[in-house]
Design an enzyme around this catalytic site. Structure first.
Site, PDB file in Angstrom:
ATOM      1  N   ALA A  84       0.937  -1.357   0.099  1.00  0.00           N
ATOM      2  CA  ALA A  84      -0.059   0.207   0.055  1.00  0.00           C
ATOM      3  C   ALA A  84       0.883   1.312  -0.044  1.00  0.00           C
ATOM      4  CB  ALA A  84      -0.734  -0.158   1.244  1.00  0.00           C
ATOM      5  N   LEU A  87      -0.107   5.591  -4.079  1.00  0.00           N
ATOM      6  CA  LEU A  87       0.225   6.022  -5.444  1.00  0.00           C
ATOM      7  C   LEU A  87       0.781   7.649  -5.216  1.00  0.00           C
ATOM      8  CD1 LEU A  87      -3.062   5.405  -7.276  1.00  0.00           C
ATOM      9  CD2 LEU A  87      -0.844   4.848  -7.896  1.00  0.00           C
ATOM     10  N   CYS A 142      -6.755   1.180  -8.421  1.00  0.00           N
ATOM     11  CA  CYS A 142      -5.892   0.815  -7.383  1.00  0.00           C
ATOM     12  C   CYS A 142      -6.803   1.075  -6.116  1.00  0.00           C
ATOM     13  CB  CYS A 142      -5.168   2.342  -7.448  1.00  0.00           C
ATOM     14  SG  CYS A 142      -4.038   2.273  -5.656  1.00  0.00           S
ATOM     15  N   LYS A 177      -7.120  -0.415 -16.518  1.00  0.00           N
ATOM     16  CA  LYS A 177      -6.670  -1.332 -15.810  1.00  0.00           C
ATOM     17  C   LYS A 177      -7.631  -1.745 -14.775  1.00  0.00           C
ATOM     18  CE  LYS A 177      -2.700  -2.530 -13.156  1.00  0.00           C
ATOM     19  NZ  LYS A 177      -1.458  -2.316 -12.776  1.00  0.00           N
ATOM     20  N   ILE A 203      -4.829  -7.903 -14.225  1.00  0.00           N
ATOM     21  CA  ILE A 203      -5.474  -7.206 -13.023  1.00  0.00           C
ATOM     22  C   ILE A 203      -4.628  -6.446 -12.299  1.00  0.00           C
ATOM     23  CG2 ILE A 203      -7.674  -8.930 -12.874  1.00  0.00           C
ATOM     24  CD1 ILE A 203      -5.933 -10.143 -10.585  1.00  0.00           C
ATOM     25  N   GLY A 255      -0.615 -10.168 -13.180  1.00  0.00           N
ATOM     26  CA  GLY A 255      -0.912 -10.681 -11.884  1.00  0.00           C
ATOM     27  C   GLY A 255      -0.039 -11.837 -11.864  1.00  0.00           C
ATOM     28  N   GLY A 256       1.024 -11.716 -11.014  1.00  0.00           N
ATOM     29  CA  GLY A 256       1.707 -12.988 -10.494  1.00  0.00           C
ATOM     30  C   GLY A 256       2.769 -13.897 -11.384  1.00  0.00           C
ATOM     31  N   SER A 278       6.108  -7.804  -9.700  1.00  0.00           N
ATOM     32  CA  SER A 278       6.679  -8.368  -8.538  1.00  0.00           C
ATOM     33  C   SER A 278       7.769  -9.419  -9.007  1.00  0.00           C
ATOM     34  CB  SER A 278       5.518  -9.391  -7.594  1.00  0.00           C
ATOM     35  OG  SER A 278       4.574  -8.257  -7.206  1.00  0.00           O
TER      36      SER A 278
END
Lengths: 316, 267
Positions: A84, A87, A142, A177, A203, A255-256, A278
């Site tokens: 978190a 932004l 977001c 998005k 996503i 995503g991932g 990530s």
């Protein structure tokens, strides 16, 4: 000499294997640096491109300068990552001075924007368009911003934002998005398509929380945040799958995705390009090149010559 | 999947404070029970539940405890002033690229920047150490390390002036293999320039706004380098090409600012 020529030829065929086109933009490979990872400076975008990203996305900007949330902003738990950051951003006006232009990079650049009102989306889009990105991403999803209304879960809001951003982006293609934190993501994607978007990015992170049981407090200063990394992947694959069934515009599946097999899976769900975020932690910034190498290895093994052959294969 | 996929060092774990010492005026060290595999120059993320999380250099290291030394400036460090024996705080890390360990070394620390080179001094074999501060009351580790060359800006202790003067003397009189430094960035820039003049290798520990500590948020970039993973320690080869070193840094918002504005905003 002969071996040199052979290697060169191989390189060309390799490029061909992964080459992807999205909204008329040619990518040497489908990996795209997702918004929110690096992406604050010109050099960080160039770093991702130098490490093999087929395209790169700026961290989302709005019309004002924002400091974001205080830390802890981000940490890794077994299976994924929670963040978190709130932004933070220098705002569009500073970014225009800082970046000068976005059409002179070695790879296509996606300019990501958000707003706290629908009008602000339009203003941010117009300013972003002046930097000439290859594409504009409207980040409506977001989870860490207090919208005046829940944009990301309202069909009406998605339509309004899409129309507003499109109207202010000139000929630059627009991707919306989407958030997975909704009842029916495919309906929202369909609403964005109907309102004129050129692509869907799916996503954003999934809402989550981790509590430290020794202190009895949620670790993030914001208490809740967005889950990314391997834990997000099955959610992202499901969302992309459902959206692919419902819309015709291309999807940037995000995503991932951490390795080549994850990327292939995302393409089979229906993605045209693959957002990478990530993975830059799990494998370093060279994740782009590693993922591309692994995709090629898998494709060769399975005699797949191009990504079109397997796109959406999981359907029907 | 790589073995490194689940790295628990990226999630805060709670530790208890073992003791607190006053190092100088407004500068304290918090000691924490537990063991951490930290190399000289690396840092940890310190979390005060309900308050904030900040990067801190590991300034003391033993088999049963480790510590960080801070200067009270803002919200986080003011909250650190309330920590006492038995308080619990969250720690993740260590992070970052450490100092190399070489023989025949000179270490230059400025103010609380000494904290980032202190475990390095512990690890080095008889290094020459220059410790500089604004005044006598701001000098730290005076009893911890013996035989240091000490400077104060106002001459209230040791040699009057900046650390750069004894550094010039030392490099002119003796051949060193490397100079390590941490302190205000303008001081480090000066130290680096002097090293270049004397053709001596330099490693400097830089600082920028940091959020994740593991290389993805993009806030701490210095030129094209991710400070939290590629730094905070950078060697001469990289320092030579850093346009932002000694010139500019990014604020929390990501906006580029002069160092003066950057430090003004922080204090």
């Amino acid at each position: 000499m002969a071996s040199h020529q052979k290697r060169y030829k191989d390189d060309n065929s390799v490029k061909g294997m992964l080459s992807t086109s999205i909204c008329g933009i040619k990518l040497s490979n489908p990996t795209v640096l997702a918004s929110g990872i690096l992406g604050i400076t010109r050099q960080s975008l160039e770093k991702a491109a130098a490490n093999g990203a087929g395209a790169v996305t700026l961290k989302s900007l709005c019309t004002v300068e924002r400091r974001g949330l205080s830390g802890p902003n981000m940490f890794v738990f077994p299976g994924g990552m929670l963040n978190a950051v709130g932004l933070p951003g220098q705002g569009m006006d500073n970014a225009i001075k800082d970046f000068e232009a976005l059409d002179n990079f070695s790879v296509p650049v996606i300019g990501s924007i958000f707003g706290s009102t629908i009008d602000e989306f339009g203003i941010a889009a117009k300013k972003m368009a002046s930097l000439k990105p290859a594409m504009i991403e409207a980040n409506i999803s977001c989870p860490n911003i207090d919208y005046h209304e829940p944009y990301y879960s309202s069909i009406e809001a998605v339509e309004k934002i899409t129309k507003c951003v499109k109207a202010n982006s000139g000929r630059i293609p627009v991707t919306i998005k989407l958030s997975p934190n909704v009842y029916n993501i495919a309906e929202l994607a369909a609403a964005a398509e109907k309102a004129g978007c050129d692509a869907i990015t799916a996503i954003n992170t999934a809402s989550g929380m981790v509590i430290d049981i020794e202190s009895g407090k949620p670790i993030l200063s914001n208490k809740s945040g967005g889950i990314s990394g391997p834990a997000l992947k099955p959610i992202a694959v499901r969302c992309v799958y459902e959206i692919y069934d419902k819309v015709n515009v291309p999807i940037i599946g995000t995503g991932g995705v951490t390795d080549g097999k994850d990327a292939i899976e995302m393409i089979m769900a229906g993605a045209t390009a693959i957002g990478i975020g990530s993975a830059c932690y799990y494998r370093g910034v060279s994740a782009f090149r590693q993922i591309c190498d692994e995709m090629q290895e898998w494709m060769r093994k399975h005699k797949v010559k191009g990504l079109d052959e397997i796109r959406g294969k999981a359907h029907g | 999947m790589d073995e490194s996929f689940v790295a628990m060092k990226e999630m805060p774990s709670m530790h208890s404070v073992s003791r607190v010492i006053q190092e100088a005026h407004s500068i304290r060290t918090i000691f924490i029970n537990g063991k951490i595999e930290s190399k000289p120059g690396q840092f940890i993320m310190v979390w005060l539940p309900g308050i904030e999380e900040k990067p801190m250099a590991v300034s003391y290291l033993s088999s049963s405890e480790f510590g960080f030394t801070y200067h009270t400036i803002g919200k986080f460090t003011k909250a650190c002033d309330n920590l006492k024996k038995g308080s619990t705080i969250g720690i993740r890390g260590p992070y970052g690229n450490p100092f190399s360990i070489r023989k025949n070394a000179l270490v230059v620390g400025g103010g609380v920047g000494m904290a980032s080179v202190s475990t390095l001094i512990d690890a080095l074999e008889n290094p020459v150490v220059i410790n500089g501060a604004r005044n006598k009351g701001s000098l730290i580790y005076m009893e911890r390390f013996s035989g240091m060359i000490v400077t104060t800006d106002d001459g209230s202790f040791g040699r009057k002036g900046f650390v750069t003067e004894p550094l010039e003397d030392e490099l002119s009189n003796k051949k060193f293999s490397i100079v390590y430094t941490c302190g205000p960035e303008l001081m480090m820039k000066k130290v680096f320039e002097i090293c270049e003049k004397h053709k001596v290798d330099c490693e400097a520990s830089l600082e920028r706004v940091m959020k994740c500590g593991f290389g993805i948020c993009g806030n701490c970039l210095v030129d094209g380098h991710i400070l939290c993973t590629e730094g905070p320690v950078f060697g001469s080869k990289i320092l030579r090409n850093l346009k932002e070193f000694g010139n500019s840094a990014r604020l929390k918002t990501g906006k580029k600012a002069s160092l003066k504005e950057y430090y003004g905003w922080r204090s």
